[in-house]
Design a protein around this motif. Structure first.
Motif, mmCIF file in Angstrom:
data_model
loop_
_atom_site.group_PDB
_atom_site.id
_atom_site.type_symbol
_atom_site.label_atom_id
_atom_site.label_comp_id
_atom_site.label_asym_id
_atom_site.label_seq_id
_atom_site.Cartn_x
_atom_site.Cartn_y
_atom_site.Cartn_z
ATOM 1 N N GLY A 43 44.725 44.495 44.264
ATOM 2 C CA GLY A 43 45.504 43.304 43.789
ATOM 3 C C GLY A 43 46.126 42.648 45.057
ATOM 4 O O GLY A 43 47.110 41.845 44.771
ATOM 5 N N THR A 61 47.114 38.835 45.246
ATOM 6 C CA THR A 61 48.210 38.180 44.391
ATOM 7 C C THR A 61 49.546 38.538 44.870
ATOM 8 O O THR A 61 50.526 38.153 44.225
ATOM 9 N N GLY A 110 40.558 45.068 43.222
ATOM 10 C CA GLY A 110 41.380 45.052 42.009
ATOM 11 C C GLY A 110 41.437 43.561 41.525
ATOM 12 O O GLY A 110 40.478 42.769 41.798
ATOM 13 N N ARG A 111 42.346 43.248 40.728
ATOM 14 C CA ARG A 111 42.773 41.746 39.948
ATOM 15 C C ARG A 111 42.864 40.681 41.121
ATOM 16 O O ARG A 111 43.305 41.052 42.134
ATOM 17 N N GLN A 112 42.245 39.487 40.762
ATOM 18 C CA GLN A 112 42.535 38.437 41.650
ATOM 19 C C GLN A 112 43.318 37.394 41.051
ATOM 20 O O GLN A 112 43.507 36.362 41.936
ATOM 21 N N LYS A 113 43.884 37.583 40.163
ATOM 22 C CA LYS A 113 44.918 36.634 39.697
ATOM 23 C C LYS A 113 46.192 37.265 39.120
ATOM 24 O O LYS A 113 46.007 38.467 38.247
ATOM 25 N N GLU A 114 47.140 36.415 38.855
ATOM 26 C CA GLU A 114 48.120 37.225 38.316
ATOM 27 C C GLU A 114 48.120 37.356 36.764
ATOM 28 O O GLU A 114 47.464 36.425 36.243
ATOM 29 N N LEU A 115 48.869 38.221 35.948
ATOM 30 C CA LEU A 115 48.938 38.319 34.807
ATOM 31 C C LEU A 115 49.724 36.750 34.273
ATOM 32 O O LEU A 115 50.634 36.196 35.037
ATOM 33 N N GLU A 123 49.422 47.683 38.560
ATOM 34 C CA GLU A 123 48.577 48.775 39.099
ATOM 35 C C GLU A 123 49.586 50.025 39.198
ATOM 36 O O GLU A 123 48.977 51.201 39.731
ATOM 37 N N ASP A 161 44.114 46.496 32.565
ATOM 38 C CA ASP A 161 43.569 46.233 34.011
ATOM 39 C C ASP A 161 42.552 47.070 34.257
ATOM 40 O O ASP A 161 41.242 46.926 34.854
ATOM 41 N N ARG A 220 39.751 45.884 32.111
ATOM 42 C CA ARG A 220 38.919 44.857 32.860
ATOM 43 C C ARG A 220 38.129 45.122 33.847
ATOM 44 O O ARG A 220 37.014 44.584 34.128
ATOM 45 N N GLU A 221 38.496 46.152 34.729
ATOM 46 C CA GLU A 221 37.703 46.680 36.055
ATOM 47 C C GLU A 221 36.557 47.216 35.786
ATOM 48 O O GLU A 221 35.525 47.021 36.214
#
Lengths: 126, 453
Positions: B135, B138, B204-209, B296, B364, B367-368
């Motif tokens: 992440g 972000t 990991g995630r590419q944007k904020e929740l 995370e 998360d 999602r992954e």
């Protein structure tokens, strides 16, 4: 809520408004001209023409740098395959190649207080 | 000019993004030109896990293990063989003294850093945990530049994530403590720095929740309320949307002195070994550390820069204690509270906030897992299995994170079924079919956690 957030921002301001976020200690071991994101962009690379120990200043035809109490001086001995050492004003000798990182992050600076200076251990023409 | 070997890179080290799938579709489909961004990520992956930079044998992946969510802890370290490069201080004579503290590394996952300089190697060091690299897209930007590492000033040069590897090589990869470039290591090239940055940003995630989430569980839902409540949990002030950015002032990622260093009975101190205080950002330090992302957090403990707390519940409870409430950050919160209180939560509220953090971590993971399995469609068998293995890891993490907090038994059941199917897919047994069914199980698990739109 917005007001509280504003208060917190002001109260905590001293904790995050800082001039630089770079890690200085590892910089010592990076040879002249190879500092990532700085060399060739922000720093000045050149040869020391004059050194004024009293004024704590070094410079050349078109540039100068002031050494302050905060200025780090490192002696780059990578060409001799030796470890870089912490230097002093006395190491900044005329004829030696230097890289100067001035305070602040503007490109093209050629005068002012230095944040750090790397100097080659041997004169440039050796 | 960047030299890449497109197909080898893609097959050997696929990046977990769907566009890559297009590059490796079956032979009958038209060949598309390689996506330069994906090639750079794949190249970065190769460097991250294989490149030793002529040093002591360590790579970036030595401490940032993919199989351990790009970090390490004592439990994982205990599984490593004695000749793992992590332990170079135990078997390379030149690194035996003042390079690491092997005992504290093995017991607490702590790594030695000479952040205030290399003048006094015997006493001038701090011991820090390994921050994960998920992440980052972000979580590190601020108006003053990128904040890398635990104190926000981890990178030399311009301080960017791109420059981070240079400092890491000098600190952790060296053959001797002389740290001579060209002798003890080589510095990464510009091309390598570009690739490493691209790879790290892809993780990991590419944007904020965007909080609040429509959570289903009563306790996690209450935890989310407390988290966001500016008069109770106050967590959102520094962890907006449970990320790493401040919730005020457009500061992005910010540094705070939260008093972690003042915690009594820190595990590493109890051992009795030399463990100098860590003064945080700058030299001399100002006592501040930068804010990590919480999405995370639940599967990347231990917590804080010194790995001082093992569980996510303990990490939330820290903010109830004297160390935080007497810190500059705690006092600031108290000064802005109508009752003069920093943070004071009941035990049930601590658990609720932790439950919320467990659930968003599991979401998360799901999602992954889904991204990996989706990415595994129409790729070669070898690549498909590789992606399935990553999906399996994420699914197992979700199980552990939820069951560790006694949360969402039905979701855990679905996740276990998904894991079984993905495990079969990993071994090549009806991979497509098992992946499809696993995707359905993952969707069911997610639907147990959050209201679907």
């Amino acid at each position: 809520m917005k007001r509280a957030a504003g208060f917190i921002a002001i109260a905590l301001g001293v904790m995050f408004v800082l001039p630089a976020l770079a890690q200085k200690s590892a910089e010592r071991y990076i040879p002249i001209g190879q500092s990532p994101g700085l060399s060739g962009k922000v720093t000045y690379l050149g040869k020391i023409g004059t050194q004024d120990e009293k004024a704590k200043k070094i410079g050349g035809k078109e540039w100068s740098a002031t050494i302050t109490d905060k200025t780090h001086i490192w002696v780059d001995r990578s060409k001799q395959k030796k470890t870089a050492t912490v230097g002093t004003l006395a190491d900044l000798k005329a004829g030696h190649r230097v890289e100067v990182k001035y305070e602040g992050s503007e490109a093209g600076k050629k005068e002012g207080p230095a944040e750090w200076i790397k100097v080659e251990a041997e004169p440039a023409d050796k | 000019m960047v030299k890449l070997r497109p197909f080898h890179l893609l097959l050997g080290s696929i990046a977990p993004l769907t566009s890559i799938v297009l590059l490796a579709t079956c032979a009958s489909e038209p060949v598309r030109p390689p996506d330069p961004g994906q090639l750079l990520i794949a190249r970065g992956r190769e460097i991250f896990f294989k490149e030793t930079f002529g040093g002591n044998g360590r790579t970036c992946g030595t401490c940032h293990r993919e199989e351990s969510n790009f970090t390490i802890d004592a439990e994982f370290i205990a599984t490593l063989p004695p000749d793992d490069p992590l332990f170079v201080a135990e078997f390379v004579p030149a690194l035996k003294k003042d390079f690491e503290k092997p005992d504290l590394m093995r017991k607490f996952g702590l790594i030695l850093e000479n952040l205030d300089g290399f003048a006094d190697l015997e006493k001038g060091f701090v011991l820090r945990g390994v921050p994960h690299t998920l992440g980052l897209r972000t979580s590190i930007e601020s108006p003053g530049g990128a904040r890398t590492g635990w104190s926000g000033d981890g990178a030399p040069g311009d301080g960017s994530l791109r420059s981070f590897a240079v400092g890491a090589v000098i600190q952790h990869f060296t053959r001797r403590l002389d740290r001579v470039p060209g002798v003890d290591f080589r510095l990464p090239t510009e091309e390598e720095l570009d690739a490493l940055e691209a790879f790290q940003l892809s993780l990991g995630r590419q944007k904020e929740l965007v909080l609040p989430l429509p959570l289903k569980g009563i306790v996690p839902k209450r935890g989310q309320e407390i988290f966001r409540d500016g008069t109770l949990g106050k967590c959102n002030n520094c962890h907006a949307n449970a990320g790493a950015n401040a919730g005020f002032g457009n500061l992005g990622n910010a540094n705070f002195n939260t008093g972690v260093e003042d915690l009594v009975d820190q595990p590493a101190d109890l051992v009795g070994a030399l463990n100098p205080p860590d003064d945080g950002l700058g030299t001399p330090g100002d006592g501040t550390f930068n804010t990590p992302s919480l999405v995370e957090a639940a599967d990347t403990g231990p917590f804080f820069h010194n790995n001082s707390i093992e569980t996510i519940e303990g990490a939330v409870a820290f903010y109830n204690g004297a160390a935080f409430n007497n810190s500059p950050a705690g006092k600031t919160l108290a000064a802005n509270d109508p009752n003069g209180v920093g943070i004071r939560l009941e035990a049930t509220q601590v658990v609720a906030v932790a439950a919320f953090l467990r659930v968003i971590n599991a979401l998360d993971n799901i999602r992954e897992s889904i991204a990996q399995l989706e990415g595994g469609k129409r790729v070669s068998e070898e690549t498909g299995r590789l992606l399935a293995r990553r999906a399996l890891k994420e699914t197992r993490d979700a199980i552990e994170v939820l069951s560790g907090g006694g949360l969402h038994a039905e979701a855990v059941d679905h996740l276990r079924k998904a894991a079984e199917r993905i495990d079969d897919a990993c071994s090549g047994r009806y991979r497509d079919d098992n992946s499809k069914k696993a995707l359905k199980d993952l969707a069911k698990a997610r639907a147990e956690l959050v209201e679907e739109k």
